[in-house]
Design an enzyme around this catalytic site. Sequence first.
Site, mmCIF file in Angstrom:
data_model
loop_
_atom_site.group_PDB
_atom_site.id
_atom_site.type_symbol
_atom_site.label_atom_id
_atom_site.label_comp_id
_atom_site.label_asym_id
_atom_site.label_seq_id
_atom_site.Cartn_x
_atom_site.Cartn_y
_atom_site.Cartn_z
ATOM 1 N N HIS A 1 0.887 -1.067 0.018
ATOM 2 C CA HIS A 1 -0.012 0.280 0.056
ATOM 3 C C HIS A 1 0.756 1.283 -0.046
ATOM 4 O O HIS A 1 1.560 1.358 0.953
ATOM 5 C CB HIS A 1 -0.927 -0.081 0.974
ATOM 6 N N TYR B 1 -9.266 6.279 6.708
ATOM 7 C CA TYR B 1 -9.593 6.726 8.201
ATOM 8 C C TYR B 1 -10.490 7.978 8.065
ATOM 9 O O TYR B 1 -10.114 9.027 7.454
ATOM 10 C CB TYR B 1 -8.345 7.263 8.779
ATOM 11 N N PRO C 1 -4.865 1.659 18.342
ATOM 12 C CA PRO C 1 -4.568 0.996 17.053
ATOM 13 C C PRO C 1 -4.617 2.374 15.914
ATOM 14 O O PRO C 1 -4.328 1.744 14.838
ATOM 15 C CB PRO C 1 -5.771 0.155 16.723
ATOM 16 N N LYS D 1 0.528 0.998 14.840
ATOM 17 C CA LYS D 1 1.663 0.796 15.194
ATOM 18 C C LYS D 1 2.090 -0.121 16.312
ATOM 19 O O LYS D 1 3.326 -0.603 16.394
ATOM 20 C CB LYS D 1 2.175 2.083 16.062
ATOM 21 N N TYR E 1 3.528 7.343 9.887
ATOM 22 C CA TYR E 1 2.767 6.172 9.366
ATOM 23 C C TYR E 1 3.608 5.109 9.055
ATOM 24 O O TYR E 1 3.451 3.839 9.237
ATOM 25 C CB TYR E 1 1.734 6.553 8.312
HETATM 26 C C1 PHB Z 1 -6.584 -3.421 10.625
HETATM 27 O O1 PHB Z 1 -6.667 -3.621 9.259
HETATM 28 O O2 PHB Z 1 -7.180 -4.223 11.637
HETATM 29 C C2 PHB Z 1 -6.068 -2.308 11.108
HETATM 30 C C3 PHB Z 1 -5.449 -1.238 10.115
HETATM 31 C C4 PHB Z 1 -5.072 0.021 10.226
HETATM 32 C C5 PHB Z 1 -5.263 0.540 11.606
HETATM 33 C C6 PHB Z 1 -5.717 -0.428 12.715
HETATM 34 C C7 PHB Z 1 -6.202 -1.503 12.131
HETATM 35 O O3 PHB Z 1 -4.745 1.711 12.109
#
Ligand code: PHB
Length: 393
Positions: free
Chosen positions: A72, A201, A293, A297, A384
């Site tokens: 990605h 997000y 989350p 990280k 990130y």
């Molecule tokens: C997930 O795919 O579970 C996931 C992805 C990004 C995040 C947190 C969880 O920031």
Amino acid sequence: MKTQVAIIGAGPSGLLLGQLLLRLGIPNVILEAKSAAHVLGRIRAGVLEQGTADLLREAGAGERMDREGHVHEGITLAFDGRQQRIDLKRLSGGKSMLVYGQTEVTRDLMAQREAAGGMTIYEAQDVQPRGFLGDRPRIDFMREGEHFTLECVYIAGCDGFHGVCRQSVPAAALRCFERVYPFGWLGILSRTPPASPELIYANHERGFALCSMRSDMLSRYYVQCTLEDKVADWSDERFWEELKRRLPPAVATTLVTGPSIEKSIAPLRSFVAEPMKFGRLFLAGDAAHIVPPTGAKGLNLAASDVRTLYQVLKIRYGQGREDVLDRYSDTCLRRIWKAERFSWWMTSLLHRLDDDPFSRRIQLADLDYYTGSVAGRTTIAENYVGLPYEEIT
Ligand code: PHB
Ligand code: APR
């Protein structure tokens, strides 16, 4: 029983460390409280920094990840009716992320360990690290009603947030820093194609939402929920409806929904324990720190601790130098605090924090400011994809 490095916990931290050490010829034994099936039953995040992926390759566990993982190169922040892509690759000097589930990482590491003949004792009960402040550490544990002692030279505490290692340290030697957030994440996994090729997000006045994925036909979605919410309160229909309300309309209208195959609620917490070394005991991963989350990280920080511990032990065993062991904690903590800061900031930026319209205006200004300049987007991108590692020599 005797070994060089006794590792407590067969999560990603313990398994990765064990595998890296086996490759150096450093004997180790892993003690795990649960069964292998239980460990593999946990659904967790799935976004790997390039450095984490490189370390898994070095451990010999990168083959399936490279075959099945998806690279990605960007993420999208959605807010105030807008979608702003962060071009991770361009802004970070060429780095990207790999989408590959933590459960699969764990499965691959377990398989490698078995192939290499590494010893893992599952369903070990009443595991007690002892004597690590002196020079003869050992671990007492029970298995099928029988008592065992594992003598070792070093102990790696890779036993997660609720593990026994941090709790075995004298309280006066430990300083903990914590922030608990007044909301949680409700997550579902569904056999449906992802809403978008990249992660979204979303900051919405009803609360945060995240579109993520595991593969072309496996999606992972989250919505911010209250701490009082129970999984039983959330039918699939209610979940999909709420998710759609929080996503940009263009994404919501094409979203493919389906029955959930997993649904769970996780609280959000920031936590750091200092230091991370106590005599011959080293804490690594969730045993020493937790991040919310939002910045993806958790697993990556665990891997960077393991990388540092691996480097330190490589020098200790290769060159006989013990001075290097004392650099473990500070080296880890410098990177950890920066990831704590980023995870806390992303959390504050994207969630509904309270009912105060002032908070919301500040959030939208923050989002507009950061996404509106190359400098701001670069800051997001470089955090990130993961800040650089410190090398120990
Ligand atoms: C997930 O795919 O579970 C996931 C992805 C990004 C995040 C947190 C969880 O920031
Ligand atoms: N004795 C033996 N094993 C234990 C004990 C104990 N007393 N307590 C806990 N364990 C085991 C748990 O059963 C678990 O399998 O330690 C393991 C810790 O694994 P994780 O919690 O996955 O922690 P870690 O390996 O550091 O991985 C960090 O996992 O929790 C996520 O967000 C986190 O992605 C990050 C990653």
